[in-house]
Design a protein around this motif. Structure first.
Motif, short mmCIF file in Angstrom:
data_model
loop_
_atom_site.label_atom_id
_atom_site.label_comp_id
_atom_site.label_asym_id
_atom_site.label_seq_id
_atom_site.Cartn_x
_atom_site.Cartn_y
_atom_site.Cartn_z
N SER A 109 59.15 44.60 55.25
CA SER A 109 59.96 45.06 56.36
C SER A 109 59.16 45.86 57.39
O SER A 109 59.69 46.22 58.43
CB SER A 109 61.18 45.88 55.90
OG SER A 109 62.23 45.73 56.82
N GLY B 296 62.12 51.75 66.44
CA GLY B 296 63.24 50.87 66.14
C GLY B 296 64.55 51.64 66.04
O GLY B 296 65.55 51.27 66.67
N ALA B 297 64.54 52.71 65.26
CA ALA B 297 65.77 53.49 65.07
C ALA B 297 66.26 54.04 66.41
O ALA B 297 67.47 54.08 66.68
CB ALA B 297 65.52 54.62 64.08
N ASP C 186 69.09 43.73 64.93
CA ASP C 186 67.97 44.58 64.51
C ASP C 186 66.74 43.67 64.44
O ASP C 186 66.63 42.83 63.55
CB ASP C 186 68.30 45.19 63.14
CG ASP C 186 67.16 46.03 62.57
OD1 ASP C 186 65.99 45.78 62.92
OD2 ASP C 186 67.43 46.92 61.76
N ALA D 277 63.66 44.09 63.67
CA ALA D 277 62.49 44.48 62.87
C ALA D 277 61.84 43.29 62.16
O ALA D 277 60.66 43.33 61.83
CB ALA D 277 62.89 45.54 61.85
N ASN E 184 60.53 46.11 67.45
CA ASN E 184 59.61 47.16 67.01
C ASN E 184 58.22 46.71 67.44
O ASN E 184 57.58 45.92 66.75
CB ASN E 184 59.65 47.34 65.50
CG ASN E 184 61.05 47.59 64.98
OD1 ASN E 184 61.94 46.76 65.16
ND2 ASN E 184 61.26 48.71 64.33
N HIS F 40 55.53 48.20 67.45
CA HIS F 40 54.50 48.62 66.49
C HIS F 40 54.48 47.72 65.26
O HIS F 40 53.48 47.67 64.57
CB HIS F 40 54.69 50.08 66.10
CG HIS F 40 56.12 50.44 65.84
ND1 HIS F 40 57.05 50.53 66.85
CD2 HIS F 40 56.78 50.69 64.70
CE1 HIS F 40 58.23 50.85 66.33
NE2 HIS F 40 58.09 50.93 65.02
N LYS F 41 55.54 47.00 64.98
CA LYS F 41 55.52 46.04 63.86
C LYS F 41 55.08 44.67 64.38
O LYS F 41 53.94 44.26 64.20
CB LYS F 41 56.90 45.94 63.21
CG LYS F 41 57.36 47.21 62.52
CD LYS F 41 58.74 47.04 61.89
CE LYS F 41 59.19 48.34 61.24
NZ LYS F 41 60.57 48.29 60.75
C1 LIG Z 1 61.45 49.44 60.33
C2 LIG Z 1 62.86 49.04 60.40
C3 LIG Z 1 63.78 49.75 61.19
C4 LIG Z 1 63.45 51.05 61.89
O1 LIG Z 1 62.38 50.95 62.77
P1 LIG Z 1 61.45 52.22 63.11
O2 LIG Z 1 60.54 51.69 64.15
O3 LIG Z 1 60.76 52.56 61.83
O4 LIG Z 1 62.34 53.30 63.58
C5 LIG Z 1 65.07 49.26 61.29
N1 LIG Z 1 65.46 48.16 60.62
C6 LIG Z 1 64.61 47.46 59.82
C7 LIG Z 1 65.10 46.24 59.11
C8 LIG Z 1 63.28 47.88 59.68
O5 LIG Z 1 62.45 47.23 58.89
#
Ligand SMILES: *Cc1c(COP(=O)(O)O)cnc(C)c1O
Length: 473
Positions: free
Chosen positions: A68, A129-130, A235, A237, A259, A261-262
């Protein structure tokens, strides 16, 4: 290792400041005790941070299959772009005509990310993300309010969701309605139908979801919510599994966060900085926060007509945006979907090579990550998901995500990412298999792991509940 306060000695220092050329000002004395800052030479300081860095496992040290979190390798060219003076030595209040390049970076990034997500407008302001979730929910709230539809106070969240989803919904002033997932990890349509109604503000969903599966009923899910008058929040992510292939906008979503950064390759894991752009369909664009680039030849900043305000100072974490654009442009139209395909391929390769020993929580092909359950192993040998994760550290592998999602007992969630070679995956598979043998023959040794790291098993609950944040002299 020594703390910074224990290094150095009285009189050491490394400040090489020019002589002061402004009149000194004496501030009223507030401090009763003298401030005891560490006194270190530049050399000592450099060694301190190098030592700290060596204690940490990063993507540049080895395999990092943290589910994740998409801990992919971040190409150095992104860093080169983000360290250009034109991007680093600017001020957010500089006149627009002097930062046209920066506006162009924001404009292009917004455009490309809109194209990838199937959205029509975007803000780059949220820092993670949050933070994006919170922003997106405020857009949904502003939309319902603008129509005088005040009774929509509930956000539906499946029980497989990341913890930030319900937390963001509560922060944005909504009540959370949790719906249980089916045995196959996907959304239960009947439960969703029963939950959706006149008080539904919207649904928050991750797709592929947090167990690594693409919900095949996605169109039906989003239309159930739309028919009830709610909006659909994506979401993003897990976008790494589908970027350039499937678009949330086409799946029926109205708002999405990414995200950067991801998925779009910025080093993360140490607490930031990150970036969580929020994209939306045109009908939500008037509510977007902050200032966004506008214009054709000459760009300028513009505020949306019914903006919810600002969610972060100025333009968000701009240098993360620069890295994302550099990543998008270097991979291009062919490279982005190819990265997603390789992420899915790598996850399936690892899963297939492990599933005879490690029971998978869900059958069938996975997307970019898979979840195994160590429930049976724990029952039979006493070796838990935590023990397996800890012992991976002795092999130079970062543990997978543990005990998430909450709906899987003794869960380990593995996300290899596309940037790992087959050789690395084969090595990791061999390590997982070796640990499995150990669990059968010498379970006690796994309770002791890790033995080769600087720190063994810290009291994690204690560290979270009673953190020591101040040095006591
Ligand atoms: C990482 C993640 C988030 C939150 O993202 P952040 O950038 O860490 O705030 C939300 N939902 C999922 C499924 C994630 O993996």
């Amino acid at each position: 290792m020594k703390l910074i306060f224990e290094r150095g000695s009285e009189g050491q220092g490394c400040a090489v400041l020019p002589a002061c050329d402004v009149p000194p000002v004496t501030l009223p004395k507030q401090r009763t005790k003298e401030l005891r800052l560490p006194q270190l030479s530049e050399c000592g300081l450099s060694r301190h941070y190098t030592e700290l860095a060596k204690e940490v496992h990063g993507v540049n040290d080895g395999f990092y299959p943290l589910g994740s979190c998409t801990m992919k390798y971040n190409p150095k060219v992104n860093e080169a772009a983000a360290s250009l003076w034109g991007f680093t030595k600017i001020h957010p209040l500089q006149p627009e005509h002097t930062v046209q390049g920066c506006l162009e970076v924001c404009r292009q990034t917004e455009q490309l990310l809109c194209e990838i997500t199937g959205m029509e407008a975007m803000t780059l302001q949220p820092a993670a993300g949050a933070h994006g979730e919170f922003t997106g929910l405020l857009l949904m709230k502003a939309y319902h309010d603008s129509r005088g539809d005040k009774k929509r106070t509930k956000i539906i969240v499946p029980d497989s969701a990341h913890g930030t989803n319900p937390a963001s919904a509560v922060m944005a002033g909504f009540t959370v309605v949790s719906i249980p997932s089916r045995d196959d990890g996907c959304v239960d349509l009947e439960k969703l139908r029963a939950a959706a109604g006149e008080d539904t503000a919207g649904l928050m969903l991750t797709n592929p979801n947090t167990v690594g599966l693409f919900d095949k009923n996605i169109l039906e899910i989003t239309s159930i919510v739309h028919e009830a008058g709610g909006l659909n929040y994506y979401d993003g992510a897990n976008l790494n599994a589908v970027m350039g292939i499937a678009r949330p906008g086409d799946m029926g979503f109205d708002v999405v966060h990414l995200n950067l950064h991801k998925t779009f390759s910025t080093p993360h894991g140490g607490g930031g900085p990150g970036s969580g752009p929020v994209g939306c369909k045109a009908f939500l664009a008037p509510f977007l926060p902050g200032r966004r680039p506008a214009g054709r030849e000459k760009l300028h900043w513009e505020t949306s007509s019914h903006s919810i305000g600002s969610v972060k100072a100025f333009y968000g974490n701009f240098l993360v945006v620069v890295r994302a654009l550099s990543y998008l442009l270097t991979l291009g139209r062919e490279g982005i979907p190819e990265a997603a395909q390789n992420a899915v391929l790598n996850a399936n390769y690892m899963m297939t090579k492990l599933q005879d020993l490690y029971p998978m929580a869900y059958p069938g092909i996975c997307m970019h990550e898979f979840v195994m359950s160590l429930e049976k192993m724990k029952h039979e040998t006493g070796v838990s998901a935590m023990d397996i994760a800890k012992s991976l550290l002795d092999y130079g592998i970062h543990p997978p995500t543990m005990y998430f999602p909450l709906i899987v007992e003794e869960a380990l969630m593995v996300e290899p990412t596309e940037t790992e070679s087959r050789e690395t995956l084969d090595e990791a598979i061999a390590v997982f298999r070796e640990i499995w043998q150990k669990a059968k023959t010498d379970p006690a040794s796994l309770h002791e792991a890790p033995v080769r790291t600087g720190i063994g098993r810290p009291d994690e609950v204690g560290a979270a509940r009673h953190p020591i944040l101040r040095y006591e002299f």
